[in-house]
Design an enzyme around this catalytic site. Sequence first.
Site, PDB file in Angstrom:
ATOM      1  N   HIS A  34       0.838  -1.205   0.000  1.00 40.83           N
ATOM      2  CA  HIS A  34       0.000   0.000   0.000  1.00 40.83           C
ATOM      3  C   HIS A  34       0.873   1.256   0.000  1.00 40.83           C
ATOM      4  O   HIS A  34       1.537   1.534   1.004  1.00 40.83           O
ATOM      5  CB  HIS A  34      -0.890  -0.048   1.244  1.00 40.83           C
ATOM      6  CG  HIS A  34      -1.857   1.068   1.357  1.00 40.83           C
ATOM      7  ND1 HIS A  34      -1.781   2.023   2.354  1.00 40.83           N
ATOM      8  CD2 HIS A  34      -2.926   1.395   0.592  1.00 40.83           C
ATOM      9  CE1 HIS A  34      -2.775   2.879   2.206  1.00 40.83           C
ATOM     10  NE2 HIS A  34      -3.488   2.526   1.156  1.00 40.83           N
ATOM     11  N   GLU A  61       1.440  -0.585  -5.180  1.00 45.93           N
ATOM     12  CA  GLU A  61       0.329   0.314  -5.490  1.00 45.93           C
ATOM     13  C   GLU A  61       0.791   1.695  -5.972  1.00 45.93           C
ATOM     14  O   GLU A  61       1.777   2.224  -5.457  1.00 45.93           O
ATOM     15  CB  GLU A  61      -0.541   0.513  -4.243  1.00 45.93           C
ATOM     16  CG  GLU A  61      -1.841   1.219  -4.592  1.00 45.93           C
ATOM     17  CD  GLU A  61      -2.493   1.944  -3.421  1.00 45.93           C
ATOM     18  OE1 GLU A  61      -1.824   2.328  -2.463  1.00 45.93           O
ATOM     19  OE2 GLU A  61      -3.717   2.134  -3.513  1.00 45.93           O
ATOM     20  N   ASP A  63      -1.153   5.478  -6.524  1.00 44.66           N
ATOM     21  CA  ASP A  63      -2.323   6.358  -6.588  1.00 44.66           C
ATOM     22  C   ASP A  63      -1.982   7.430  -7.612  1.00 44.66           C
ATOM     23  O   ASP A  63      -0.854   7.923  -7.632  1.00 44.66           O
ATOM     24  CB  ASP A  63      -2.579   7.014  -5.231  1.00 44.66           C
ATOM     25  CG  ASP A  63      -3.073   6.009  -4.200  1.00 44.66           C
ATOM     26  OD1 ASP A  63      -4.070   5.332  -4.470  1.00 44.66           O
ATOM     27  OD2 ASP A  63      -2.444   5.908  -3.126  1.00 44.66           O
ATOM     28  N   HIS A  76      -1.152  10.276  -3.358  1.00 47.16           N
ATOM     29  CA  HIS A  76      -2.389   9.731  -2.798  1.00 47.16           C
ATOM     30  C   HIS A  76      -3.579  10.675  -2.914  1.00 47.16           C
ATOM     31  O   HIS A  76      -4.710  10.243  -3.073  1.00 47.16           O
ATOM     32  CB  HIS A  76      -2.206   9.334  -1.330  1.00 47.16           C
ATOM     33  CG  HIS A  76      -3.447   8.746  -0.742  1.00 47.16           C
ATOM     34  ND1 HIS A  76      -4.325   9.480   0.026  1.00 47.16           N
ATOM     35  CD2 HIS A  76      -3.984   7.519  -0.861  1.00 47.16           C
ATOM     36  CE1 HIS A  76      -5.339   8.702   0.366  1.00 47.16           C
ATOM     37  NE2 HIS A  76      -5.157   7.511  -0.148  1.00 47.16           N
ATOM     38  N   GLU A 167      -4.315   3.263  -9.074  1.00 44.32           N
ATOM     39  CA  GLU A 167      -5.655   3.774  -8.746  1.00 44.32           C
ATOM     40  C   GLU A 167      -5.913   5.114  -9.431  1.00 44.32           C
ATOM     41  O   GLU A 167      -5.132   6.052  -9.279  1.00 44.32           O
ATOM     42  CB  GLU A 167      -5.816   3.954  -7.226  1.00 44.32           C
ATOM     43  CG  GLU A 167      -7.204   4.513  -6.885  1.00 44.32           C
ATOM     44  CD  GLU A 167      -7.433   4.764  -5.394  1.00 44.32           C
ATOM     45  OE1 GLU A 167      -6.640   4.283  -4.554  1.00 44.32           O
ATOM     46  OE2 GLU A 167      -8.416   5.447  -5.085  1.00 44.32           O
TER      47      GLU A 167
HETATM   48 CA    CA Z   1      -5.057   3.792  -3.080  1.00 48.12          CA
END
Ligand code: CA
Length: 341
Positions: A34, A61, A63, A76, A167
């Site tokens: 994460h 991950e 973002d 993020h 994301e």
């Molecule tokens: Ca995320």
Amino acid sequence: MKFTFHMKKILISLVLAAASVASGAEARPLVIAHRGASGYLPEHTLAAKAMAHGMGADFLEQDLVLTKDDVPMVLHDVHIDTVTDVAKVFPGRKRADGRFYALDFTLVELKQLRVTERFNAKTGAPVFAKRFPAGLSEFHISTLEEELQFIQGLNRSTGRAVGIYPEIKQPKWHREQGHDISRIVLPILARYGYATKSDACFLQCFELAEVKRIRDELGWQGRIVMLIEGKAKGEDGADHNALCTPAGLKEIAAVADGIGPAIMRVVTWSSTGEVKLTGLVKTAHEAGLVVHPYTIRVDELPKNCPSAEALHAALFREAGIDGVFTDFTDVTRAWLKSKSE
Ligand code: CA
């Protein structure tokens, strides 16, 4: 023997085919780093990604938010005032709400900022007191492409095949501001070899309308995960309680491959520390969806959860999840390894 250009091309496609077979047969359950190894280094820095890669993450991950000149950056939030020194470097550039937005800065400007451990923009206090100290060393914001090159470089030099988990952040908000983030991100992913369901990539988004659009209008053929808030409503105003019903999950399964719910949607603990499953994993599995909850934090356990051990046991053993977002890749990897021996 002369190596022709054509033969080289065949060889390269054989290597790529072998790599995609390997990623199609990925181990379960998945350890998803994460924001990188964010328990140890400032989130979304390349250093944090390298550490998580070395700790044995299956996926890293990203973002994604856009700059003023439409470059996807690995950040993020659409605000940049809780992880950078923007308030010092560009003090006059905040909006009326007092916040600084990535979308108001060009790539060249964002590259002038230093990234630091996440802090409260009002008080300056660190969000996680025991994590990497604020203001030390030198970290910068990366573009999506810089990060993809970094991960693919590490995969090559280590011989591992770590995937990506990008994301799309607040697509409705981005479009209201005149920027179509999904339309910009998808071709970049395809250019780096992430385009089909056998590629080592899960796209993720909190907005079902955008997940549908990504699948139906923008033609994304890869895997996609619908994220579900712990709270009742999403950023786009959608009802996230309704998404967890059998009908909601069926609607998601028509366009997505999985869900990424907040942990409290999967399991909670009573005041005496007893595990209570919500049944979401079972219902999602019945709808054909994989379940990757977020986020394991050993320094911020869910309410009434007695320990990191109890958290891992409840998620993997009792709830039967398919993967998890963790700030502590090493702890999650070690837990899974100890249970498989
Ligand atoms: Ca995320």
